[in-house]
Design an enzyme around this catalytic site. Structure first.
Site, mmCIF file in Angstrom:
data_model
loop_
_atom_site.group_PDB
_atom_site.id
_atom_site.type_symbol
_atom_site.label_atom_id
_atom_site.label_comp_id
_atom_site.label_asym_id
_atom_site.label_seq_id
_atom_site.Cartn_x
_atom_site.Cartn_y
_atom_site.Cartn_z
ATOM 1 N N HIS A 156 0.861 -1.181 0.000
ATOM 2 C CA HIS A 156 0.000 0.000 0.000
ATOM 3 C C HIS A 156 0.893 1.225 0.000
ATOM 4 O O HIS A 156 1.739 1.388 0.886
ATOM 5 C CB HIS A 156 -0.925 0.028 1.209
ATOM 6 C CG HIS A 156 -1.886 1.182 1.176
ATOM 7 N ND1 HIS A 156 -3.149 1.093 0.620
ATOM 8 C CD2 HIS A 156 -1.756 2.461 1.603
ATOM 9 C CE1 HIS A 156 -3.751 2.260 0.707
ATOM 10 N NE2 HIS A 156 -2.934 3.118 1.304
ATOM 11 N N CYS A 157 0.710 2.088 -0.984
ATOM 12 C CA CYS A 157 1.584 3.249 -1.154
ATOM 13 C C CYS A 157 0.843 4.528 -0.779
ATOM 14 O O CYS A 157 -0.140 4.898 -1.430
ATOM 15 C CB CYS A 157 2.074 3.324 -2.605
ATOM 16 S SG CYS A 157 3.224 4.688 -2.906
ATOM 17 N N VAL A 158 1.324 5.210 0.258
ATOM 18 C CA VAL A 158 0.677 6.458 0.678
ATOM 19 C C VAL A 158 0.885 7.565 -0.345
ATOM 20 O O VAL A 158 0.110 8.518 -0.404
ATOM 21 C CB VAL A 158 1.205 6.915 2.056
ATOM 22 C CG1 VAL A 158 0.837 5.914 3.131
ATOM 23 C CG2 VAL A 158 2.714 7.123 2.032
ATOM 24 N N TRP A 159 1.934 7.448 -1.155
ATOM 25 C CA TRP A 159 2.210 8.480 -2.157
ATOM 26 C C TRP A 159 1.145 8.523 -3.250
ATOM 27 O O TRP A 159 0.956 9.556 -3.899
ATOM 28 C CB TRP A 159 3.577 8.265 -2.787
ATOM 29 C CG TRP A 159 4.710 8.590 -1.872
ATOM 30 C CD1 TRP A 159 5.376 7.732 -1.050
ATOM 31 C CD2 TRP A 159 5.311 9.875 -1.666
ATOM 32 N NE1 TRP A 159 6.356 8.402 -0.344
ATOM 33 C CE2 TRP A 159 6.337 9.715 -0.711
ATOM 34 C CE3 TRP A 159 5.086 11.145 -2.213
ATOM 35 C CZ2 TRP A 159 7.131 10.775 -0.282
ATOM 36 C CZ3 TRP A 159 5.878 12.201 -1.782
ATOM 37 C CH2 TRP A 159 6.878 12.008 -0.835
ATOM 38 N N ASN B 147 -3.287 4.579 -2.720
ATOM 39 C CA ASN B 147 -3.848 3.387 -3.347
ATOM 40 C C ASN B 147 -2.926 2.202 -3.074
ATOM 41 O O ASN B 147 -1.757 2.378 -2.744
ATOM 42 C CB ASN B 147 -3.988 3.602 -4.859
ATOM 43 C CG ASN B 147 -4.972 2.643 -5.502
ATOM 44 O OD1 ASN B 147 -5.577 1.806 -4.833
ATOM 45 N ND2 ASN B 147 -5.136 2.750 -6.810
#
Length: 308
Positions: free
Chosen positions: A155-158, A161
Site C-alpha cells: 500500500h503506497c501512501v504516495w 492506493n
C-alpha cells in the site's frame, strides 16, 4: 488479556485510518514538487533564456522539450496509479485448483460448489477471515484499504492506493519517469546551485534564487531515493515476485511463478513493445494474458501448455 488485545486492534485501526488521510497530503506534496520545479526550470531560467540567442537558446529549447515530455509521462503514470483499481476479488470467486501451493488435483465437492459456503479450515483453499471470502493465487489482504488485493505488492501512501496486479506497471513507470525528470532538473539547475554558493553575483531576485535552491535540493533527494526503490523493484520483476512474496520466498525452495526474465517482464509490461513505456496495455495483451487481470498466472509446470 482481552483488554490488551482490544487496545492493540484499536491502535492498528487508527494507524490505518491515518495512512488513508495522509494520502491526500502526499498527492499535494508531489504536485508541490512539480510546481516548484516548473517555476525554477521553465519560468525562471530556461524559459527566458529562449530569447537570448545563440547556443544558450538552443540548450534552453532542448531542456524545455525534454522537461515537458518527461513531465507529461510522469503525471500520466502517477495518476494512472492513483485512479486505477489494483484489482479486487470478484464476487462468488471459486478456484478450481490450489495454484498457490502448486497442486494439480482439482477441488471437488463442497470445496468448489458455488452454492455452498467455503470451509475456511480447508488447507487446500486460501481463505481471508477478514473479508470472509476465498483468496485467489498471489492475493493478499490490505489493512489500509480493508479488502483483498490481487497480486498485492504494497500500500503506497504516495498514490493513496494499493499497488497490485492492475496498476503495478503504472507504478514502475511512475518511478522510472520520476528518476528521469528529477535527474534532468537536478543537472539543469546544477550550474545555478554552484553559483548560489560562489562569490560571484547571481542574477535573479531573492525569491527566484530561493526557489531554484529548493527545487535543486528536492529533485536531488527524490532522484537518489527513488533510484534505490526502482532498483529493488527491477529485481522483483526479474524474479516475478512482489514485495510481499519476496519475503515469503525465504521459506519456499522453488518459486513456481519464476518463468525466466523475459516472461517475467511480460507478466507485468505485456508483450507489445510499443506499450512498454506508456501506462496502458494493448487489447491483445489484455485478451491473451490473464495474468494482467490478476486472477490466473502461468507457472513452471504449466509452461508447455500456456499460451500468450
Amino acid at each position: 488479556m482481552y483488554r490488551s488485545g482490544a487496545v492493540m486492534a484499536w491502535n492498528v485501526f487508527k494507524f490505518c485510518t491515518a495512512l488513508r488521510g495522509l494520502g491526500s497530503i502526499m498527492i499535494l506534496l508531489v504536485l508541490g514538487v512539480v510546481g516548484v520545479s516548473y517555476y525554477a526550470v521553465v519560468l525562471s531560467i530556461y524559459g527566458p533564456a529562449l530569447t537570448s540567442g545563440g547556443l544558450d537558446s538552443l540548450i534552453a529549447l532542448v531542456v524545455l522539450i525534454m522537461f515537458h515530455i518527461l513531465l507529461v509521462m510522469l503525471l500520466w503514470s502517477y495518476f494512472s496509479v492513483v485512479f486505477t483499481d489494483p484489482g479486487g476479488v470478484p464476487p462468488n470467486y471459486r478456484p478450481i485448483v490450489d495454484e498457490e501451493r502448486g497442486e494439480t488435483d482439482r477441488l471437488t465437492g463442497s470445496e468448489f460448489n458455488p452454492l455452498t459456503t467455503p470451509d475456511p479450515t480447508n488447507s487446500r483453499i486460501r481463505y481471508c477471515r477478514k473479508c470472509n471470502q476465498i483468496k485467489p493465487p498471489r492475493c493478499h489482504h490490505c489493512s489500509v484499504c480493508g479488502r483483498c488485493v490481487l497480486k498485492m505488492d504494497h500500500h503506497c501512501v504516495w498514490v493513496v492506493n494499493c499497488v497490485g496486479a492492475q496498476n503495478y506497471k503504472y507504478f514502475l513507470l511512475f518511478l522510472f519517469y520520476t528518476i528521469l525528470e528529477t535527474s534532468l532538473v537536478t543537472l539543469s539547475l546544477l550550474p545555478y546551485f554552484i553559483a548560489f554558493f560562489s562569490d560571484g553575483e547571481v542574477a535573479g531576485s531573492p525569491s527566484t534564487l530561493a526557489t531554484t535552491f529548493l527545487a535543486f535540493v528536492l529533485n536531488l533527494a527524490f532522484a537518489l531515493s527513488v533510484l534505490g526503490f526502482l532498483i529493488m523493484h527491477i529485481s522483483l520483476v526479474a524474479g516475478n515476485t512482489t514485495t510481499i512474496e519476496a519475503y515469503e520466498k525465504k521459506t519456499t525452495p522453488k518459486w513456481r511463478y519464476d518463468l525466466g526474465r523475459k516472461r517475467n517482464f511480460e507478466q507485468v509490461f505485456g508483450t507489445v513493445q510499443k506499450y512498454w513505456f506508456i501506462p496502458t496495455y494493448s487489447d491483445e495483451d489484455l485478451r491473451r494474458m490473464p495474468a494482467l487481470q490478476g486472477l490466473e498466472y502461468p507457472s513452471k509446470p504449466d509452461l508447455d501448455s500456456q499460451e500468450f
